[in-house]
Scaffold this motif. Structure first.
Motif, short mmCIF file in Angstrom:
data_model
loop_
_atom_site.label_atom_id
_atom_site.label_comp_id
_atom_site.label_asym_id
_atom_site.label_seq_id
_atom_site.Cartn_x
_atom_site.Cartn_y
_atom_site.Cartn_z
N ALA A 20 0.84 -1.21 0.00
CA ALA A 20 0.00 0.00 0.00
C ALA A 20 0.87 1.25 0.00
O ALA A 20 0.59 2.21 -0.74
CB ALA A 20 -0.93 -0.01 1.21
N ALA A 23 2.54 1.72 -3.44
CA ALA A 23 1.56 2.14 -4.44
C ALA A 23 1.13 3.58 -4.23
O ALA A 23 0.92 4.33 -5.19
CB ALA A 23 0.35 1.21 -4.41
N VAL A 27 1.36 6.59 -6.89
CA VAL A 27 0.26 7.49 -7.26
C VAL A 27 0.68 8.93 -7.07
O VAL A 27 0.42 9.80 -7.92
CB VAL A 27 -1.01 7.15 -6.44
CG1 VAL A 27 -2.07 8.24 -6.59
CG2 VAL A 27 -1.56 5.80 -6.85
N ASP A 40 -8.65 12.11 -13.20
CA ASP A 40 -8.21 10.72 -13.08
C ASP A 40 -7.84 10.32 -11.66
O ASP A 40 -7.72 9.14 -11.36
CB ASP A 40 -7.01 10.47 -13.99
CG ASP A 40 -7.37 10.61 -15.45
OD1 ASP A 40 -8.54 10.37 -15.79
OD2 ASP A 40 -6.48 10.97 -16.25
N TRP A 43 -10.31 7.79 -9.63
CA TRP A 43 -10.24 6.35 -9.77
C TRP A 43 -8.86 5.80 -9.43
O TRP A 43 -8.69 4.61 -9.23
CB TRP A 43 -10.63 5.90 -11.17
CG TRP A 43 -9.70 6.36 -12.26
CD1 TRP A 43 -9.83 7.48 -13.00
CD2 TRP A 43 -8.51 5.71 -12.69
NE1 TRP A 43 -8.79 7.58 -13.89
CE2 TRP A 43 -7.96 6.50 -13.72
CE3 TRP A 43 -7.84 4.55 -12.32
CZ2 TRP A 43 -6.78 6.17 -14.38
CZ3 TRP A 43 -6.68 4.21 -12.97
CH2 TRP A 43 -6.16 5.02 -13.99
N LEU A 44 -7.86 6.66 -9.33
CA LEU A 44 -6.50 6.21 -9.07
C LEU A 44 -6.22 6.03 -7.57
O LEU A 44 -5.40 5.19 -7.19
CB LEU A 44 -5.51 7.21 -9.66
CG LEU A 44 -4.06 6.77 -9.81
CD1 LEU A 44 -3.99 5.54 -10.70
CD2 LEU A 44 -3.23 7.88 -10.40
N PRO A 46 -7.99 4.58 -5.08
CA PRO A 46 -8.23 3.25 -4.49
C PRO A 46 -7.24 2.17 -4.95
O PRO A 46 -7.20 1.09 -4.37
CB PRO A 46 -9.64 2.88 -4.95
CG PRO A 46 -10.25 4.10 -5.48
CD PRO A 46 -9.15 5.02 -5.86
N VAL A 47 -6.46 2.44 -5.99
CA VAL A 47 -5.56 1.43 -6.55
C VAL A 47 -4.58 0.88 -5.50
O VAL A 47 -4.38 -0.34 -5.46
CB VAL A 47 -4.83 1.98 -7.80
CG1 VAL A 47 -3.71 1.08 -8.23
CG2 VAL A 47 -5.83 2.19 -8.92
N PRO A 48 -3.96 1.71 -4.64
CA PRO A 48 -3.04 1.12 -3.64
C PRO A 48 -3.71 0.11 -2.72
O PRO A 48 -3.12 -0.92 -2.39
CB PRO A 48 -2.56 2.33 -2.85
CG PRO A 48 -2.70 3.47 -3.77
CD PRO A 48 -3.91 3.17 -4.62
N TRP A 49 -4.95 0.37 -2.34
CA TRP A 49 -5.64 -0.54 -1.43
C TRP A 49 -6.02 -1.84 -2.14
O TRP A 49 -5.97 -2.91 -1.54
CB TRP A 49 -6.85 0.14 -0.81
CG TRP A 49 -6.45 1.37 -0.09
CD1 TRP A 49 -6.76 2.65 -0.40
CD2 TRP A 49 -5.61 1.44 1.07
NE1 TRP A 49 -6.17 3.51 0.49
CE2 TRP A 49 -5.46 2.80 1.40
CE3 TRP A 49 -4.96 0.49 1.85
CZ2 TRP A 49 -4.69 3.23 2.48
CZ3 TRP A 49 -4.19 0.92 2.93
CH2 TRP A 49 -4.07 2.26 3.24
N VAL A 50 -6.40 -1.74 -3.41
CA VAL A 50 -6.73 -2.95 -4.16
C VAL A 50 -5.47 -3.80 -4.36
O VAL A 50 -5.50 -5.02 -4.17
CB VAL A 50 -7.36 -2.58 -5.53
CG1 VAL A 50 -7.52 -3.80 -6.41
CG2 VAL A 50 -8.70 -1.88 -5.31
N LEU A 51 -4.36 -3.17 -4.71
CA LEU A 51 -3.11 -3.91 -4.88
C LEU A 51 -2.66 -4.55 -3.56
O LEU A 51 -2.20 -5.70 -3.55
CB LEU A 51 -2.02 -3.00 -5.41
CG LEU A 51 -2.18 -2.50 -6.84
CD1 LEU A 51 -1.06 -1.52 -7.20
CD2 LEU A 51 -2.21 -3.67 -7.81
#
Length: 92
Positions: A20, A23, A27, A40, A43-44, A46-51
């Motif tokens: 996290a 990521a 970002v 952008d 939507w960018l 939440p990417v660290p938490w999903v990864l």
């Protein structure tokens, strides 16, 4: 505890937070470099938490089958009482 392999056990919490953090830095770098516009970012973020979640699930799946063996947990079935050490036997 004797290990059969040279692999170090993974602390899943540390792994998830490390992914996290990395990521989030990625970002932040994309935003600072101007690669990502203001629209952008929505939507960018939440990417660290999903990864991190995916990394944690993969780590659990990879180590889950080997983690809870009787040798590693030290679980031993309780012995059945015998006549010699049965505390319920009356004292004469």
């Amino acid at each position: 505890m004797n290990r059969e392999s040279g692999r170090h056990p993974v602390n899943v919490g540390h792994l998830v937070m490390g992914i996290a953090f990395l990521a989030m830095v990625g970002v932040w770098a994309l935003i600072q470099a101007g690669v990502v516009g203001d629209g952008d970012v929505r939507w960018l973020l939440p990417v660290p938490w999903v990864l991190a979640g995916l990394g944690g699930l993969v780590a659990i799946a990879m180590s889950g089958s080997r983690r809870w063996t009787t040798r590693q947990t030290g679980w031993v079935e309780p012995a059945t009482p015998t006549e010699a050490n049965d505390p319920t036997e009356e004292i004469r």
